[in-house]
Structure formats: structure tokens, C-alpha cells
Design a protein around this motif. Structure first.
Motif, PDB file in Angstrom:
ATOM      1  N   GLY A  50       0.812  -1.204   0.000  1.00  0.00           N
ATOM      2  CA  GLY A  50       0.000   0.000   0.000  1.00  0.00           C
ATOM      3  C   GLY A  50       0.844   1.253   0.000  1.00  0.00           C
ATOM      4  O   GLY A  50       0.489   2.268  -0.598  1.00  0.00           O
ATOM      5  N   GLU A  51       2.009   1.190   0.670  1.00  0.00           N
ATOM      6  CA  GLU A  51       2.899   2.349   0.732  1.00  0.00           C
ATOM      7  C   GLU A  51       3.386   2.739  -0.659  1.00  0.00           C
ATOM      8  O   GLU A  51       3.433   3.940  -0.991  1.00  0.00           O
ATOM      9  CB  GLU A  51       4.105   2.039   1.635  1.00  0.00           C
ATOM     10  N   SER A  76      -2.641  -2.226   5.710  1.00  0.00           N
ATOM     11  CA  SER A  76      -3.717  -3.091   5.243  1.00  0.00           C
ATOM     12  C   SER A  76      -4.513  -2.354   4.170  1.00  0.00           C
ATOM     13  O   SER A  76      -4.337  -1.146   3.969  1.00  0.00           O
ATOM     14  CB  SER A  76      -4.656  -3.439   6.403  1.00  0.00           C
ATOM     15  N   GLY A  77      -5.380  -3.083   3.497  1.00  0.00           N
ATOM     16  CA  GLY A  77      -6.232  -2.442   2.509  1.00  0.00           C
ATOM     17  C   GLY A  77      -7.101  -1.361   3.127  1.00  0.00           C
ATOM     18  O   GLY A  77      -7.311  -0.298   2.529  1.00  0.00           O
ATOM     19  N   LEU A  78      -7.608  -1.633   4.319  1.00  0.00           N
ATOM     20  CA  LEU A  78      -8.426  -0.633   5.005  1.00  0.00           C
ATOM     21  C   LEU A  78      -7.615   0.617   5.329  1.00  0.00           C
ATOM     22  O   LEU A  78      -8.136   1.737   5.273  1.00  0.00           O
ATOM     23  CB  LEU A  78      -9.015  -1.218   6.287  1.00  0.00           C
ATOM     24  N   ASP A  79      -6.334   0.443   5.669  1.00  0.00           N
ATOM     25  CA  ASP A  79      -5.458   1.591   5.918  1.00  0.00           C
ATOM     26  C   ASP A  79      -5.288   2.424   4.651  1.00  0.00           C
ATOM     27  O   ASP A  79      -5.310   3.661   4.693  1.00  0.00           O
ATOM     28  CB  ASP A  79      -4.080   1.128   6.399  1.00  0.00           C
ATOM     29  N   LEU A  84      -6.579   7.235   1.260  1.00  0.00           N
ATOM     30  CA  LEU A  84      -7.143   7.800   0.040  1.00  0.00           C
ATOM     31  C   LEU A  84      -8.298   8.735   0.365  1.00  0.00           C
ATOM     32  O   LEU A  84      -8.453   9.801  -0.245  1.00  0.00           O
ATOM     33  CB  LEU A  84      -7.617   6.679  -0.894  1.00  0.00           C
ATOM     34  N   SER A  85      -9.105   8.345   1.330  1.00  0.00           N
ATOM     35  CA  SER A  85     -10.224   9.187   1.758  1.00  0.00           C
ATOM     36  C   SER A  85      -9.715  10.490   2.368  1.00  0.00           C
ATOM     37  O   SER A  85     -10.259  11.567   2.103  1.00  0.00           O
ATOM     38  CB  SER A  85     -11.092   8.433   2.757  1.00  0.00           C
ATOM     39  N   ASN A  88      -8.824  12.881  -0.131  1.00  0.00           N
ATOM     40  CA  ASN A  88      -9.960  13.220  -0.998  1.00  0.00           C
ATOM     41  C   ASN A  88      -9.721  12.720  -2.423  1.00  0.00           C
ATOM     42  O   ASN A  88     -10.074  13.388  -3.407  1.00  0.00           O
ATOM     43  CB  ASN A  88     -10.205  14.726  -1.010  1.00  0.00           C
ATOM     44  N   ALA A  89      -9.113  11.542  -2.534  1.00  0.00           N
ATOM     45  CA  ALA A  89      -8.845  10.928  -3.835  1.00  0.00           C
ATOM     46  C   ALA A  89     -10.068  10.126  -4.275  1.00  0.00           C
ATOM     47  O   ALA A  89     -10.487   9.207  -3.572  1.00  0.00           O
ATOM     48  CB  ALA A  89      -7.625  10.016  -3.751  1.00  0.00           C
ATOM     49  N   HIS A  90     -10.628  10.488  -5.410  1.00  0.00           N
ATOM     50  CA  HIS A  90     -11.854   9.838  -5.872  1.00  0.00           C
ATOM     51  C   HIS A  90     -11.534   8.654  -6.785  1.00  0.00           C
ATOM     52  O   HIS A  90     -11.819   8.663  -7.981  1.00  0.00           O
ATOM     53  CB  HIS A  90     -12.737  10.854  -6.609  1.00  0.00           C
ATOM     54  N   LEU A  91     -10.919   7.629  -6.189  1.00  0.00           N
ATOM     55  CA  LEU A  91     -10.594   6.412  -6.933  1.00  0.00           C
ATOM     56  C   LEU A  91     -11.533   5.301  -6.483  1.00  0.00           C
ATOM     57  O   LEU A  91     -11.635   5.018  -5.282  1.00  0.00           O
ATOM     58  CB  LEU A  91      -9.148   5.987  -6.661  1.00  0.00           C
TER      59      LEU A  91
END
Length: 218
Positions: A50-51, A76-79, A84-85, A88-91
Motif C-alpha cells: 500500500g505504501e 492493510s487495505g483498510l489503511d 485515500l479518503s 480526498n482521492a476519488h478512486l
């Protein structure tokens, strides 16, 4: 064929095809997923943590994140989703995992993930989830852009024009507005014409819809 992996300094190629970012520490699984996506016309870029994925500065409009939730030794994926949230990344995000607890699935979905695929997943599940996520994200982006343009138009109105617009939205006639604001009817008509022009409305119904944030009929 080995999946294409990235380090923090890699630059992004802006493809015409939809681009899927695969964030998975299992490179064998990522290779299989890359080949499946290629069959359906997707480009893919693999990140084994993720990093590394979060080191990207931007992304194409037609893109999606296929995000593994369980990646020992790192985020983790949740991290990743939370970061991203925060940015404010709209992916659009499609989660995948082979051993996630139900509470992780619930948290991911409540935080805006489009889907949570359980490994091993079928290719049809993968394709439909990614296509739907990209389309949903496109519609959301278009809606945000429309709202931004609407706010800009409303901000450009004078204080008096805003007063007239508010009263029109409440069902006031020109004569009623004239009496309410203590101005002559011709002045109301002047402001109303300016409103139609500035907000690019074709009718009174469109004007009121734009003011309320609704979709105009015409």
C-alpha cells in the motif's frame, strides 16, 4: 510474464484503456489477475504494498484500485482506503481478500468500497465489479463537476438577484416579488432575465431546479 511492479518514483503512463491498480503483496496472484484483466482489455499496474501505491501523485480518470486487504508487514487495505479518503482521492476501490473477517468487509463497504471479492474469485466477478466501479466513479465525477459549476454560477449572482431567485423558488410571482422587495415590476423582470442568462436556464422550471440542485428538465 511477470506483473509490472512499481517503486515510489515511477511515473504514470496515461492510457486510453481503463487502468487497474493491483495492490497485492502476493505477486503470483497479481500476475494471474493481470492476465485476466488483459483478456478483457484492461491495462494493469501492480504494487506489492500500500505504501508504494500511495506514492503515486495522480491517476487517469478511467482507473480503479483492486486492493488486497490482508498484507502482513505493511498497511492493510483498510489503511490504504482511509488514506485515500483523507486525501480526498476519488478512486473507485474493489477490495479482495482470502481471509478477511466480516467486520472488515462491513467497514470497507461503509467507507465507500464498491465491492469486496473473496479469493479465489471468478473472472466474471472481477470484470463486472471493475466495470461497475469505473462507471459509478465516472457518474460521481460528472455530478461533482455539475455541482461545482452550479455553485460558481450562484456565487456570481448579486445579492438582489439571489433574493429574487429565492422568492421565485418559493412560488412568488413578479408582482409578489415587487411588493416583497419594494421594487417595481420592471426591475424584477430585469433581475429575472439576468438570472436566466447567468444560470443558463431555458425556463423558470429550469431556473428553480438549478437553484435547488436538481437536474433541469431541458
Amino acid at each position: 510474464m511477470n506483473p509490472e511492479t512499481h517503486s515510489p518514483n515511477n511515473s504514470i503512463q496515461m492510457p486510453n484503456k481503463p487502468l487497474v491498480y493491483i495492490v497485492d503483496d502476493n505477486l503470483e496472484q497479481a500476475e494471474v489477475t493481470t492476465k485476466l484483466l488483459a483478456r478483457e482489455g484492461f491495462d494493469a499496474e501492480v504494487f506489492e504494498s500500500g505504501e508504494h501505491f500511495l506514492s503515486l501523485d495522480n491517476s487517469p480518470d478511467k482507473s480503479c484500485v483492486l486492493l488486497d486487504n490482508h498484507m502482513p508487514g505493511g498497511m492493510s487495505g483498510l489503511d490504504v482506503q482511509a488514506e485515500l479518503s483523507r486525501r480526498n482521492a476519488h478512486l473507485p476501490i474493489v477490495f479482495m481478500s482470502g481471509d478477511s473477517e466480516f467486520r472488515h468487509v462491513v467497514k470497507a463497504m461503509k467507507s465507500g468500497a464498491h465491492e469486496f471479492l473473496q479469493k479465489p474469485f471468478r473472472s466474471t466477478e472481477l470484470y463486472s465489479s471493475i466495470n461497475a466501479a469505473i462507471e459509478e466513479n465516472k457518474q460521481t465525477a460528472e455530478s461533482l463537476e455539475r455541482n461545482k459549476e452550479r455553485e460558481q454560477r450562484l456565487d456570481a449572482l448579486t445579492a438582489r438577484e439571489k433574493q429574487v431567485l429565492e422568492l421565485l423558488s418559493l412560488g412568488f410571482t413578479n408582482k409578489m416579488i415587487s411588493k416583497e422587495l419594494s421594487i417595481v415590476v420592471s426591475t424584477v423582470e430585469f433581475h429575472r432575465a439576468n438570472l436566466m442568462n447567468k444560470l443558463q436556464a431555458k425556463s423558470l422550471a429550469d431556473l428553480i431546479a438549478l437553484y435547488r440542485g436538481e437536474t433541469p428538465n431541458s
